[in-house]
Design a protein around this motif. Structure first.
Motif, PDB file in Angstrom:
ATOM      1  N   HIS A 257       1.188  -0.992   0.027  1.00 54.78           N
ATOM      2  CA  HIS A 257      -0.009  -0.057  -0.219  1.00 54.78           C
ATOM      3  C   HIS A 257       0.917   1.048  -0.353  1.00 54.78           C
ATOM      4  O   HIS A 257       1.912   1.064   0.410  1.00 54.78           O
ATOM      5  N   THR A 258       0.594   2.045  -0.904  1.00 53.86           N
ATOM      6  CA  THR A 258       1.865   3.183  -0.875  1.00 53.86           C
ATOM      7  C   THR A 258       0.447   4.482  -0.498  1.00 53.86           C
ATOM      8  O   THR A 258      -0.344   5.252  -1.113  1.00 53.86           O
ATOM      9  N   ALA A 259       1.874   5.178   0.369  1.00 54.25           N
ATOM     10  CA  ALA A 259       0.651   7.290   0.782  1.00 54.25           C
ATOM     11  C   ALA A 259       2.049   8.288   0.376  1.00 54.25           C
ATOM     12  O   ALA A 259       3.063   7.629   0.416  1.00 54.25           O
ATOM     13  N   VAL A 260       1.976   8.953   0.012  1.00 53.82           N
ATOM     14  CA  VAL A 260       2.603  10.434  -0.144  1.00 53.82           C
ATOM     15  C   VAL A 260       2.566  11.083   0.801  1.00 53.82           C
ATOM     16  O   VAL A 260       3.135  11.945   1.044  1.00 53.82           O
ATOM     17  N   SER A 261       1.069  11.134   1.646  1.00 50.72           N
ATOM     18  CA  SER A 261       0.929  12.545   2.095  1.00 50.72           C
ATOM     19  C   SER A 261       1.111  11.414   4.090  1.00 50.72           C
ATOM     20  O   SER A 261       0.819  10.432   3.625  1.00 50.72           O
ATOM     21  N   MET A 262       0.723  12.473   5.142  1.00 54.77           N
ATOM     22  CA  MET A 262       0.634  11.639   6.722  1.00 54.77           C
ATOM     23  C   MET A 262      -0.958  11.089   6.161  1.00 54.77           C
ATOM     24  O   MET A 262      -1.133   9.661   7.137  1.00 54.77           O
ATOM     25  N   ASP A 263      -1.964  11.997   5.918  1.00 55.51           N
ATOM     26  CA  ASP A 263      -3.307  11.245   6.039  1.00 55.51           C
ATOM     27  C   ASP A 263      -3.820   9.794   5.287  1.00 55.51           C
ATOM     28  O   ASP A 263      -4.300   9.380   5.786  1.00 55.51           O
ATOM     29  N   GLU A 264      -3.054   9.650   3.855  1.00 62.51           N
ATOM     30  CA  GLU A 264      -3.205   8.967   3.159  1.00 62.51           C
ATOM     31  C   GLU A 264      -2.547   7.402   4.137  1.00 62.51           C
ATOM     32  O   GLU A 264      -3.195   6.353   4.151  1.00 62.51           O
ATOM     33  N   ALA A 265      -1.040   7.974   5.403  1.00 66.76           N
ATOM     34  CA  ALA A 265      -0.771   7.166   5.540  1.00 66.76           C
ATOM     35  C   ALA A 265      -1.437   6.370   6.418  1.00 66.76           C
ATOM     36  O   ALA A 265      -1.049   5.117   6.319  1.00 66.76           O
ATOM     37  N   LEU A 266      -1.719   7.654   7.434  1.00 71.61           N
ATOM     38  CA  LEU A 266      -2.824   6.973   8.276  1.00 71.61           C
ATOM     39  C   LEU A 266      -4.076   6.466   8.271  1.00 71.61           C
ATOM     40  O   LEU A 266      -4.488   4.885   8.798  1.00 71.61           O
ATOM     41  N   ALA A 267      -4.216   5.994   6.886  1.00 75.74           N
ATOM     42  CA  ALA A 267      -6.188   5.931   6.811  1.00 75.74           C
ATOM     43  C   ALA A 267      -5.479   4.422   6.197  1.00 75.74           C
ATOM     44  O   ALA A 267      -6.423   3.688   6.642  1.00 75.74           O
ATOM     45  N   LEU A 268      -4.137   3.972   5.591  1.00 76.43           N
ATOM     46  CA  LEU A 268      -4.149   2.736   4.808  1.00 76.43           C
ATOM     47  C   LEU A 268      -3.203   1.788   6.159  1.00 76.43           C
ATOM     48  O   LEU A 268      -3.064   0.687   6.187  1.00 76.43           O
TER      49      LEU A 268
ATOM     50  N   ARG B 137      -1.244   6.051  16.354  1.00 73.45           N
ATOM     51  CA  ARG B 137      -2.104   5.442  15.723  1.00 73.45           C
ATOM     52  C   ARG B 137      -2.266   4.208  15.892  1.00 73.45           C
ATOM     53  O   ARG B 137      -2.957   3.146  15.519  1.00 73.45           O
ATOM     54  N   LYS B 138      -1.180   3.259  15.402  1.00 68.18           N
ATOM     55  CA  LYS B 138      -0.693   1.386  15.711  1.00 68.18           C
ATOM     56  C   LYS B 138       0.524   1.197  16.214  1.00 68.18           C
ATOM     57  O   LYS B 138       1.242   1.896  15.473  1.00 68.18           O
ATOM     58  N   ILE B 139       0.723   0.297  16.817  1.00 67.58           N
ATOM     59  CA  ILE B 139       2.486  -0.327  17.280  1.00 67.58           C
ATOM     60  C   ILE B 139       1.804  -0.694  15.833  1.00 67.58           C
ATOM     61  O   ILE B 139       2.156  -1.854  15.519  1.00 67.58           O
ATOM     62  N   ALA B 140       3.324  -0.929  14.973  1.00 65.43           N
ATOM     63  CA  ALA B 140       3.925  -1.746  13.943  1.00 65.43           C
ATOM     64  C   ALA B 140       5.224  -1.141  13.532  1.00 65.43           C
ATOM     65  O   ALA B 140       6.164  -0.377  14.209  1.00 65.43           O
ATOM     66  N   PRO B 141       5.789  -2.329  12.923  1.00 72.99           N
ATOM     67  CA  PRO B 141       7.976  -1.847  12.762  1.00 72.99           C
ATOM     68  C   PRO B 141       7.691  -0.498  12.248  1.00 72.99           C
ATOM     69  O   PRO B 141       6.785  -1.038  10.907  1.00 72.99           O
ATOM     70  N   VAL B 142       8.812  -0.151  11.936  1.00 75.87           N
ATOM     71  CA  VAL B 142       8.681   1.432  11.234  1.00 75.87           C
ATOM     72  C   VAL B 142      10.226   0.723  10.977  1.00 75.87           C
ATOM     73  O   VAL B 142      11.554   0.575  10.761  1.00 75.87           O
TER      74      VAL B 142
ATOM     75  N   GLN C 291      -3.757   0.877   8.647  1.00 75.31           N
ATOM     76  CA  GLN C 291      -4.457  -0.217   9.939  1.00 75.31           C
ATOM     77  C   GLN C 291      -4.287  -1.698   9.060  1.00 75.31           C
ATOM     78  O   GLN C 291      -4.646  -2.716   9.578  1.00 75.31           O
ATOM     79  N   ASP C 292      -4.710  -1.206   7.772  1.00 73.69           N
ATOM     80  CA  ASP C 292      -4.079  -3.112   7.385  1.00 73.69           C
ATOM     81  C   ASP C 292      -3.003  -3.191   7.109  1.00 73.69           C
ATOM     82  O   ASP C 292      -2.732  -4.389   6.124  1.00 73.69           O
TER      83      ASP C 292
END
Length: 198
Positions: A36-47, A73-78, A49-50
């Motif tokens: 899933h690709t995001a270019v902005s923070m809003d897109e990233a936060l929306a995507l 928003r969610k604890i996940a590896p970065v 969860q999956d």
């Protein structure tokens, strides 16, 4: 780990880069991951969860801000996707306390990418467990402080030993059906209030 969120703001600048052979989305997709690709923070936060993890193709100076927002928003590896474009460093960037779970680059082979993602995910979840344990220990230490203060007050005001004061605290907590620390906190606060008035 199956689904990855790739954050790559440079895609909007150059669409041919998104299709290039060294783009994070293309490489990770060829390794078998759902991207899933995001270019902005809003897109990233929306995507987010999956996604099982986030891959940040950003300058190092922006990693801390992005990681913090994502982790809220969610604890996940970065992971950081390191390329010539994202790794241009200033002296101040080198000294930042940037926390990522791993570093990936276009030069890596698929097995290397898989292992880094695997170990980074494990490191992320171990760190979360350590943080929980640390919070619990700090909470217990704080509770112990209130109980010790209350024991001291009771032993001083009632002229009894600290073990007798502890037994008195326990008995009071059972009678009131409250936690020991709550009774101790009440005693300390009332005592401090009385001391302030005299």
């Amino acid at each position: 780990m199956h689904s990855l969120l790739v954050i790559d703001p440079w895609i909007t600048e150059n669409l041919t880069e998104a299709r290039s052979s060294d783009s994070p989305g293309r490489i990770l997709s060829s390794c078998g991951y759902v991207i899933h690709t995001a270019v902005s923070m809003d897109e990233a936060l929306a995507l987010l969860q999956d996604a099982d993890a986030s891959i940040l193709h950003l300058p190092m100076s922006e990693l801390t801000v992005w990681r913090t927002r994502l982790q809220l928003r969610k604890i996940a590896p970065v992971f950081w996707w390191c390329t010539p474009r994202s790794s241009t460093l200033s002296v101040s960037d080198c000294h930042e306390q940037v926390m990522v779970d791993g570093i990936l680059s276009p030069a890596m082979l698929p097995p290397e990418i898989h292992w880094i993602l695997h170990f980074g995910a494990r490191q992320c979840f171990e760190r979360q467990q350590w943080l929980k344990e640390r919070e619990q220990l700090l909470s217990r230490m704080e509770e112990r402080k209130w109980i010790d203060l209350a024991k001291g007050i009771l032993s001083k005001t009632k002229n009894i030993s600290e073990s007798e004061a502890y037994d008195l605290l326990r008995k009071q907590a059972m009678n009131e059906r409250k936690r020991l620390v709550d009774v101790a906190t009440s005693i300390v606060k009332v005592y401090q209030l009385l001391q302030d008035q005299t």
